[in-house]
Design a protein around this motif. Sequence first.
Motif, PDB file in Angstrom:
ATOM      1  N   PHE A 232       0.829  -1.201   0.000  1.00  5.16           N
ATOM      2  CA  PHE A 232       0.000   0.000   0.000  1.00  5.16           C
ATOM      3  C   PHE A 232       0.869   1.258   0.000  1.00  5.16           C
ATOM      4  O   PHE A 232       0.583   2.225  -0.724  1.00  5.16           O
ATOM      5  N   VAL A 233       1.920   1.276   0.813  1.00  3.33           N
ATOM      6  CA  VAL A 233       2.807   2.443   0.852  1.00  3.33           C
ATOM      7  C   VAL A 233       3.458   2.643  -0.514  1.00  3.33           C
ATOM      8  O   VAL A 233       3.588   3.777  -0.996  1.00  3.33           O
ATOM      9  N   THR A 234       3.841   1.546  -1.158  1.00  3.73           N
ATOM     10  CA  THR A 234       4.426   1.642  -2.501  1.00  3.73           C
ATOM     11  C   THR A 234       3.418   2.194  -3.490  1.00  3.73           C
ATOM     12  O   THR A 234       3.754   3.027  -4.348  1.00  3.73           O
ATOM     13  N   LYS A 245      -0.626  13.598  -7.139  1.00  5.11           N
ATOM     14  CA  LYS A 245      -1.314  13.528  -5.852  1.00  5.11           C
ATOM     15  C   LYS A 245      -1.909  12.131  -5.725  1.00  5.11           C
ATOM     16  O   LYS A 245      -2.220  11.482  -6.723  1.00  5.11           O
ATOM     17  N   THR A 246      -2.079  11.664  -4.505  1.00  3.39           N
ATOM     18  CA  THR A 246      -2.572  10.312  -4.264  1.00  3.39           C
ATOM     19  C   THR A 246      -3.986  10.356  -3.707  1.00  3.39           C
ATOM     20  O   THR A 246      -4.268  11.126  -2.783  1.00  3.39           O
ATOM     21  N   ARG A 247      -4.846   9.527  -4.257  1.00  5.39           N
ATOM     22  CA  ARG A 247      -6.222   9.394  -3.771  1.00  5.39           C
ATOM     23  C   ARG A 247      -6.549   7.899  -3.677  1.00  5.39           C
ATOM     24  O   ARG A 247      -6.741   7.227  -4.697  1.00  5.39           O
ATOM     25  N   LEU A 248      -6.588   7.370  -2.437  1.00  5.00           N
ATOM     26  CA  LEU A 248      -6.801   5.937  -2.248  1.00  5.00           C
ATOM     27  C   LEU A 248      -7.806   5.666  -1.138  1.00  5.00           C
ATOM     28  O   LEU A 248      -7.836   6.362  -0.116  1.00  5.00           O
ATOM     29  N   LYS A 258      -4.709  -1.788   8.856  1.00  2.78           N
ATOM     30  CA  LYS A 258      -4.877  -0.601   8.018  1.00  2.78           C
ATOM     31  C   LYS A 258      -4.176   0.622   8.611  1.00  2.78           C
ATOM     32  O   LYS A 258      -3.609   1.433   7.887  1.00  2.78           O
ATOM     33  N   THR A 259      -4.261   0.769   9.932  1.00  2.00           N
ATOM     34  CA  THR A 259      -3.723   1.976  10.559  1.00  2.00           C
ATOM     35  C   THR A 259      -2.251   2.155  10.231  1.00  2.00           C
ATOM     36  O   THR A 259      -1.797   3.244   9.875  1.00  2.00           O
ATOM     37  N   LEU A 260      -1.477   1.086  10.316  1.00  2.00           N
ATOM     38  CA  LEU A 260      -0.048   1.181  10.053  1.00  2.00           C
ATOM     39  C   LEU A 260       0.228   1.492   8.581  1.00  2.00           C
ATOM     40  O   LEU A 260       1.175   2.214   8.261  1.00  2.00           O
ATOM     41  N   SER A 261      -0.595   0.963   7.682  1.00  2.00           N
ATOM     42  CA  SER A 261      -0.441   1.280   6.252  1.00  2.00           C
ATOM     43  C   SER A 261      -0.635   2.769   6.008  1.00  2.00           C
ATOM     44  O   SER A 261       0.160   3.413   5.309  1.00  2.00           O
ATOM     45  N   MET A 262      -1.692   3.311   6.597  1.00  3.67           N
ATOM     46  CA  MET A 262      -1.994   4.730   6.387  1.00  3.67           C
ATOM     47  C   MET A 262      -0.999   5.617   7.119  1.00  3.67           C
ATOM     48  O   MET A 262      -0.567   6.657   6.607  1.00  3.67           O
ATOM     49  N   ALA A 263      -0.608   5.212   8.348  1.00  9.61           N
ATOM     50  CA  ALA A 263       0.327   6.013   9.131  1.00  9.61           C
ATOM     51  C   ALA A 263       1.680   6.101   8.445  1.00  9.61           C
ATOM     52  O   ALA A 263       2.310   7.172   8.414  1.00  9.61           O
ATOM     53  N   THR A 264       2.151   4.992   7.880  1.00  7.91           N
ATOM     54  CA  THR A 264       3.442   5.000   7.196  1.00  7.91           C
ATOM     55  C   THR A 264       3.386   5.892   5.958  1.00  7.91           C
ATOM     56  O   THR A 264       4.343   6.629   5.665  1.00  7.91           O
ATOM     57  N   SER A 265       2.288   5.837   5.233  1.00  7.69           N
ATOM     58  CA  SER A 265       2.132   6.708   4.065  1.00  7.69           C
ATOM     59  C   SER A 265       2.174   8.171   4.484  1.00  7.69           C
ATOM     60  O   SER A 265       2.804   9.005   3.812  1.00  7.69           O
ATOM     61  N   ALA A 266       1.518   8.498   5.609  1.00  8.01           N
ATOM     62  CA  ALA A 266       1.538   9.877   6.105  1.00  8.01           C
ATOM     63  C   ALA A 266       2.952  10.287   6.486  1.00  8.01           C
ATOM     64  O   ALA A 266       3.394  11.413   6.189  1.00  8.01           O
ATOM     65  N   ASN A 527     -10.844   0.035 -14.230  1.00  9.22           N
ATOM     66  CA  ASN A 527     -11.884   0.992 -13.855  1.00  9.22           C
ATOM     67  C   ASN A 527     -11.451   1.731 -12.593  1.00  9.22           C
ATOM     68  O   ASN A 527     -10.525   1.315 -11.895  1.00  9.22           O
ATOM     69  N   PRO A 528     -12.107   2.830 -12.258  1.00  9.16           N
ATOM     70  CA  PRO A 528     -11.700   3.628 -11.096  1.00  9.16           C
ATOM     71  C   PRO A 528     -11.768   2.891  -9.765  1.00  9.16           C
ATOM     72  O   PRO A 528     -11.013   3.218  -8.843  1.00  9.16           O
ATOM     73  N   VAL A 529     -12.666   1.907  -9.641  1.00  2.22           N
ATOM     74  CA  VAL A 529     -12.759   1.181  -8.378  1.00  2.22           C
ATOM     75  C   VAL A 529     -11.466   0.409  -8.131  1.00  2.22           C
ATOM     76  O   VAL A 529     -10.849   0.505  -7.067  1.00  2.22           O
ATOM     77  N   LEU A 530     -11.042  -0.375  -9.132  1.00  6.00           N
ATOM     78  CA  LEU A 530      -9.808  -1.131  -8.973  1.00  6.00           C
ATOM     79  C   LEU A 530      -8.599  -0.210  -8.860  1.00  6.00           C
ATOM     80  O   LEU A 530      -7.614  -0.540  -8.216  1.00  6.00           O
ATOM     81  N   ARG A 531      -8.679   0.928  -9.498  1.00  8.76           N
ATOM     82  CA  ARG A 531      -7.543   1.847  -9.536  1.00  8.76           C
ATOM     83  C   ARG A 531      -7.319   2.525  -8.187  1.00  8.76           C
ATOM     84  O   ARG A 531      -6.178   2.774  -7.799  1.00  8.76           O
ATOM     85  N   HIS A 532      -8.393   2.801  -7.464  1.00  9.78           N
ATOM     86  CA  HIS A 532      -8.277   3.645  -6.269  1.00  9.78           C
ATOM     87  C   HIS A 532      -8.795   2.997  -4.986  1.00  9.78           C
ATOM     88  O   HIS A 532      -8.794   3.638  -3.945  1.00  9.78           O
ATOM     89  N   VAL A 533      -9.238   1.748  -5.069  1.00  5.98           N
ATOM     90  CA  VAL A 533      -9.691   1.028  -3.875  1.00  5.98           C
ATOM     91  C   VAL A 533      -8.781  -0.182  -3.663  1.00  5.98           C
ATOM     92  O   VAL A 533      -8.565  -0.965  -4.588  1.00  5.98           O
ATOM     93  N   VAL A 534      -8.261  -0.316  -2.472  1.00  2.00           N
ATOM     94  CA  VAL A 534      -7.412  -1.452  -2.116  1.00  2.00           C
ATOM     95  C   VAL A 534      -8.150  -2.277  -1.067  1.00  2.00           C
ATOM     96  O   VAL A 534      -8.515  -1.762  -0.009  1.00  2.00           O
ATOM     97  N   LEU A 535      -8.369  -3.552  -1.356  1.00  2.00           N
ATOM     98  CA  LEU A 535      -9.122  -4.424  -0.456  1.00  2.00           C
ATOM     99  C   LEU A 535      -8.388  -5.752  -0.296  1.00  2.00           C
ATOM    100  O   LEU A 535      -8.181  -6.475  -1.265  1.00  2.00           O
ATOM    101  N   ARG A 536      -7.962  -6.044   0.918  1.00  2.00           N
ATOM    102  CA  ARG A 536      -7.348  -7.342   1.216  1.00  2.00           C
ATOM    103  C   ARG A 536      -8.270  -8.110   2.151  1.00  2.00           C
ATOM    104  O   ARG A 536      -8.694  -7.582   3.173  1.00  2.00           O
TER     105      ARG A 536
END
Length: 907
Positions: A232-234, A245-248, A258-266, A527-536
């Motif tokens: 996710f960070v990559t 700009k990033t929109r995810l 999830k928190t650690l993924s988002m925190a590391t990106s920040a 499509n935009p869903v696959l492009r901007h939504v990450v689901l594990r």
Amino acid sequence: MTLRRFSSRTEHLDTEFLANALRGAVKYYRIAGYFRSSIFELVGEEIAAIPEVRILCNSELDRADFLVASGRNRAIKEKWNRVDIETESLIHQNRYQLLDQILRAGNVEIRVVPRERLFLHGKAGSIHYPDGTRKSFVGSVNESASAFARNYELVWVDDDPASADWVEAEFQALWSEGVPLPEAVLEEIHRVAHRREVTISVIPPGNVPGAALAESPIYRGGEQLAPWQRSFVTLFLEHREMYGKTRLLLADEVGVGKTLSMATSALVSVLLEDGPVLILAPSTLLFQWQTELKDRLGVPAAVWSSPKKVWLGTEGQFLSPKNQAQSIRACPHRIGIVSTGLVMHQREEGQFVREAGMLLKNRFGTVVLDEAHKARARSGGESGGDFEPNNLLAFMMRMGKQTRHLILGTATPIQTRLWELWDLLKILGSGADFVLGDELSLWRKFDLALPVVIGRNRPETPRQAWEWLRNPLPPAGEHDVIARIRSHLRVPESDFYCGHHYDDLEYLVQEMWLSECLVPDFFRQFNPVLRHVVLRRRQELEEAGLLERVDVTTHPIPDRPSLYQYRFAGLGILTNSPFEAAYQKAEEFCRLLAKRTPSSGFMKTLMLQRICSSFASGRKTAQRMLGRTITEEEEDAAEDIRHILSEITLAEAACLREIVAQLSRPEAVDSKLDTVRWFLTDFRTDGKTWLEHGCIIFSQYYDTAEWIARDLAASLPGELVAVYAGAGKSGLFLDRQHNSAPRESIKAGVKNRDIRLVVATDAACEGLNLQTLGTLINIDLPWNPSRLEQRLGRIRRFGQARKTVDMLNLVYHETQDETVYSVLSERLRDTYDLFGSLPDTIEDEWISDAESLRDRIDAYIHERDKACNAFTVRYRSSLDPNANRWELCSEVLSRKDILAALSEPWG
């Protein structure tokens, strides 16, 4: 046969004994001391030319740590890393380089053993020579060149074969108990041997995560970001480079971090100087975020206290003047964390006011919204009706234009309705047309786009395909046909809209290339869903071997009451008359409140959930309401609560006083305490009591956590009980004594098995690894299945020695909590995928009676299943466990530089 004795008092052991003894040797077996000093000092011995060297070291690990390889390797690396790496690498880097060469030459094998075999004195060795002779030695000498050269040491050396046999028999017996030095330690030695500090200006953006994380607390502790977190960070960095700009939307299932993924990106965005970071989260998660950033990534963040109107540091200290609302625009750290409740309650006549309005005057580098599903439209839907955003959604639509990067985090892309996903995509698209296109884009129309995304419909002609493709125009790297069209039409890489109408296109594009977009799965894959939504999904990660499958036994088992000595009536525990009287008054208080203030449903939830948590919590809540005060746990609705309590009626106050009186009676003994104590000391699974397995007890509320910890410590003589809570509230109880304690001390105590009983608030749901504990007790029930799964994730993780862990859920009989839990328990799935497709949150309005709750949950499950079947949003191909191994990074940012960057105020 010769026996020789050496004393460092009279001769130089490093030259008179060591160098001479090893000269010409072909084998060297050594029972050494503590593994770090022993291994590190190998560079002082002349072993490089010896064909076979075996060194046996003590690891200071419990035997239990050796049972699970992942836990063992993590613990060994953590102990190896207990040095000041910046000083260590500067002073001793040449020795690391020599050690790295020796360990990679292939002739040296090292094993470590558990701490039950402490090598403080019993040190010995055997040396073989080409002619078949051997020397053995024993003594006090440590396995280091400095010990031979400078310490006072005694050594006995014997060339009698019988002595060598005896030493080697001891060596072989211990060698068989040992395990190889983990590859992670060998990699760390190699990393430090080549380590150098760099500045952010000289490394490319893609290398920043490794440079920042290699020496962060999580990596120094022997852990690392999971493959999907690194991915996710990559992806964050790839979108930053591609779109500017990033929109995810991160929609990973609960419990996968999830928190650690988002925190590391920040963190990475701050280091890249993209601007300040705003994290928006429910008030109950504010300190979880702060703790995750501090304890895992080693960076400071400030939390905004809405009641006190002040920024708070990691220890609860004030970082700005108190009671100054305007301070919200000037966070003293680069990362500021603010409650979404502030946003929800500060909008008047369509405009955001007070602190929420002030935030919208700032510009940010990154904005993170946690639990983003709470940003939704009040009406509208699949028919495309009026779009009436709630306050949080309206705020985020505006905030999207105030920030460069935007990350939305949610446990699922929907809560009850599929079209809510488009609300979140519209947030991502605010100020970023590359997400859904401009206002004329077909992708913005849910009723048209959904069938295309799920593959039910697809364009039938090249003209139709062009309308779907050009707005927004995908990146060139997504598919070869897109790259060809972009190149032919000379659309720059930085543009994601093509203004060419279909009739203006050449034949090659119209009939040849666009026809390739008419294949059945083209728009389902691009499509935009696959492009901007990450689901594990957890199940997929388990099947890929990236998450460990741990079974869960949930107690009480409804059809086996005798197993628990009939302590339960169904799923609830029996109470007593003081509680029953108090609970009746709590329900009466809620009815009176509803008549006076129909919109006060959250107050009913607050009162009933707190009295269902514990007698102590119910009593203190009533006392606080009488005093018109609140706790930090109610910050989301602080202003509304104060307003309601300021106008409390005589009848309402009488109910609250009666609750206090009933729960203060001597006979008001909380049955949860006796039940917990019985499970800890008498109830057995796998032949051990729960206390012997180790146990964490969770509560939503500090009142309950503090009460249960204090009473358990008093009733379990000599048992150390830890309380792990928000900033400044953690501590240790022993008998009737209490001391404050930092969270790090508690985590270390649990890892070392000095602490086997932890009582935690949900502040511990992120970043606290308790795989040394084998049982969990939920002393109260959050109406939030995702929170339950987060709690379970503290022990259900890599390194857990038990194949099946135990979880006890406690609710009082004939209460609202029992109603909720009875419905949830009917829908718990198999013990590996316990929570299955339950809603992430049970909405307050769903709970009127058991039957209506069943209907609402079943309706949710139906919609959720439709969504899961519809959105096959998978990223399996990107989950290479060997990708982005940032722990190997030798070019690092100094912790001083990282802290300096994160300590810059907003501005």
